[in-house]
Design a protein around this motif. Structure first.
Motif, short mmCIF file in Angstrom:
data_model
loop_
_atom_site.label_atom_id
_atom_site.label_comp_id
_atom_site.label_asym_id
_atom_site.label_seq_id
_atom_site.Cartn_x
_atom_site.Cartn_y
_atom_site.Cartn_z
N ASN A 233 1.23 -1.32 0.04
CA ASN A 233 0.25 0.22 0.10
C ASN A 233 0.95 1.08 0.02
O ASN A 233 1.53 1.22 0.53
CB ASN A 233 -1.28 0.31 1.04
N ASP B 96 -0.98 8.15 -3.05
CA ASP B 96 -0.17 8.35 -4.26
C ASP B 96 1.05 9.26 -4.53
O ASP B 96 1.41 9.26 -4.69
CB ASP B 96 -1.80 8.64 -4.32
N ILE C 222 4.00 7.12 -5.25
CA ILE C 222 3.76 5.74 -6.44
C ILE C 222 4.67 6.04 -7.27
O ILE C 222 4.96 4.80 -8.03
CB ILE C 222 1.77 6.31 -7.14
N ILE D 113 -1.44 -0.49 -10.35
CA ILE D 113 -2.01 -0.29 -9.77
C ILE D 113 -3.22 0.10 -9.19
O ILE D 113 -3.64 0.49 -10.25
CB ILE D 113 -1.66 1.36 -9.88
N LEU D 114 -4.07 0.09 -7.97
CA LEU D 114 -5.39 -0.16 -8.01
C LEU D 114 -5.70 0.76 -7.10
O LEU D 114 -5.04 0.79 -5.53
CB LEU D 114 -5.72 -1.57 -8.04
N PRO D 115 -6.23 2.16 -7.31
CA PRO D 115 -6.47 2.35 -6.15
C PRO D 115 -7.48 1.52 -4.71
O PRO D 115 -8.53 0.48 -4.94
CB PRO D 115 -8.14 3.61 -6.63
N TRP E 170 -4.74 7.10 -1.15
CA TRP E 170 -4.65 5.20 -1.30
C TRP E 170 -4.42 4.67 -2.29
O TRP E 170 -5.47 4.60 -2.93
CB TRP E 170 -3.88 4.56 0.13
N SER E 171 -2.91 3.68 -2.43
CA SER E 171 -3.11 2.98 -3.63
C SER E 171 -2.66 1.66 -3.34
O SER E 171 -1.83 1.22 -2.11
CB SER E 171 -2.62 3.33 -4.84
N SER E 172 -2.70 0.35 -4.28
CA SER E 172 -2.41 -0.47 -3.63
C SER E 172 -1.25 -0.88 -4.80
O SER E 172 -1.93 -0.93 -5.60
CB SER E 172 -3.22 -1.96 -3.34
#
Ligand code: PRT
Ligand code: ZN
Length: 285
Positions: free
Chosen positions: A219, A222, A225, A240-242, A248-250
């Motif tokens: 995690n 953003d 990233i 990248i997934l929200p 925040w993103s995964s």
């Protein structure tokens, strides 16, 4: 349809891992114990179980098409075979060792000495390139005991942990070559066999890549990233997934096993949290 014949070591240090590699490639072998030959049930492959010393010659003579042996064996036998792929197991080195109380002065130490080895061809080459006159005593096993029983002054043998040398009062002074298991084959395979070999190599590479890489999930805010993508370039680029939490993103990617700890530190510094690292079963690039 023709089958590709592969030779692997019958019983020894490379046997289990050679079979494991084939199994990781999805190849099922109906292997009774003590058999010399087995057939894969779901791949056009016949497996012959042989002594490692014989494998390069059998490949040159096309008694078998391909085989798994140590690079040390390929070099020592000097047969006309092709090396396709290093397999990442059976790691060892071929080294010269002398009585531990002796002072090593460099390759000159071996001038006019007698050296026991099972690798006379490689050793002869080493002495020739260093312009040393030494006597080579070829023995087929328990080389380490030769100095202790007065058969030789020094030895040239395979070392992995070094404990065999130590318990025989010897110290390693020169490494002649580093070795691991390799897939070798006959140079004149027909096109049908070449096609099977290509399929097998494709699978072996996928297994090897998987073993050398780990899947990583983390995690990240953003704002981090970009920095994290530079640390983890991934195969093409990271996924990248929200996250449900705003801002925040995964991030999902792969990381090389040997760069792993160094990268993790950089990732933490860059603000990554909740880092998960997962083994990869197969990886096709
Ligand atoms: O019966 P066959 O002829 O098939 O087997 P083999 O007895 O000749 O071979 P084997 O099974 O001993 O080794 C097969 C291959 O494994 C070698 O050709 C190397 O490529 C690789 N390999 C990896 C090793 C070792 N590690 C190894 N440690 N081969 C031999 N050794 C021996 C070495 O000769 C010495 O006696 O192990 C001892 C040293 O080990 P350490 O850990 O004490 O340093
Ligand atoms: Zn052998």
């Amino acid at each position: 349809m023709s089958k590709l014949k592969i030779a692997i070591q019958k019983s020894g240090r490379l046997s289990e891992k050679s079979l494991k590699l084939l199994s990781e490639c999805g190849i099922n072998i109906s292997n009774g114990t003590g058999v010399l030959k087995a057939t894969a049930t779901n791949f056009p492959l016949e497996v012959l179980f042989l002594r490692d010393d014989d494998i390069p010659q059998y490949i040159e003579q096309q008694v078998v098409d391909i085989g798994i042996v140590g690079e040390n064996m390929v070099l020592e036998k000097g047969k006309d075979v092709e090396t396709y792929e290093q397999l990442g197991f059976g790691g060892c080195r071929l080294s010269l060792a002398i009585p531990k109380e002796d002072k090593f002065t460099g390759p000159d130490y071996f001038e006019n000495k007698k050296i026991a080895t099972s690798y006379p061809n490689i050793l002869r080459g080493y002495f020739a390139s260093n312009k040393i006159n030494a006597e080579i005593e070829e023995i087929s096993g328990s080389v380490e005991i030769a100095p202790g029983i007065g058969l030789a002054d020094a030895v040239c043998d395979i070392v992995s942990s070094g404990s065999t040398l130590l318990t025989n009062g010897l110290k390693e002074v020169e490494t002649i070559l580093k070795s691991q298991a390799v897939l070798i084959g006959n140079k004149g395979l027909n096109s049908e066999k070449k096609k099977i070999l290509e399929k097998l190599l494709f699978r072996i590479k996928a297994v090897r890549n998987a073993a050398e890489n780990k899947y990583i999930l983390l995690n990240t805010p953003d704002s981090s990233i970009k920095k994290i993508c530079e640390i983890l370039p991934g195969m093409k680029s990271p996924t990248i997934l929200p996250l449900a939490v705003k801002g925040w993103s995964s991030l999902h990617s792969v990381v090389k096993e040997d760069e792993f700890w160094e990268r993790i530190e950089l990732l933490k510094e860059a603000g990554a949290e909740g880092i998960l690292v997962i083994p990869i079963e197969k990886m096709i690039i």
